[in-house]
Scaffold this motif. Structure first.
Motif: not given
Length: 102
Positions: A1-3, A37-43, A59-63, A68-74
């Motif tokens: 995983m990456a941040y 996304h916070a409840l799901a754990g990615s945010a 946002a700091v995301v763990e994906v 995957a980070a781009q997909a969250l943003a999009d």
């Protein structure tokens, strides 16, 4: 995983102080999206940052990866709104997290 650090840039420097009703309705959908996304754990953390007369979102995301980070943003409804918001997506090669609260 990456941040990754996601910085949401508004359509103008004076936003949200001069947000229209339509823009603020889109922001409500944006907040609901990131809450899920916070409840799901990615945010990890999401919120506004006030700077001068305006603000930006963060946002700091763990994906899995940058895609995957781009997909969250999009997938953010504020992007689909067409009001001119955009994300910068910046990798965070290492982070320090506090331990979970007990």
């Amino acid at each position: 995983m990456a941040y990754f650090f996601l910085r949401l840039l508004p359509p103008r420097p004076t936003f949200p102080d001069d947000g229209t009703g339509e823009e603020m309705a889109a922001m409500k959908r944006h907040v609901e999206y990131w809450h899920r996304h916070a409840l799901a754990g990615s945010a990890v953390v999401v919120g506004p940052v006030f700077e001068g007369a305006g603000a930006f979102g963060m946002a700091v995301v763990e994906v899995e990866d940058q895609a995957a980070a781009q997909a969250l943003a999009d997938g953010d409804p504020i992007i689909a709104s067409g009001f001119g918001f955009r994300f910068d997506i910046l990798p965070m090669p290492s982070i320090i997290l506090r331990p979970p609260a007990v």
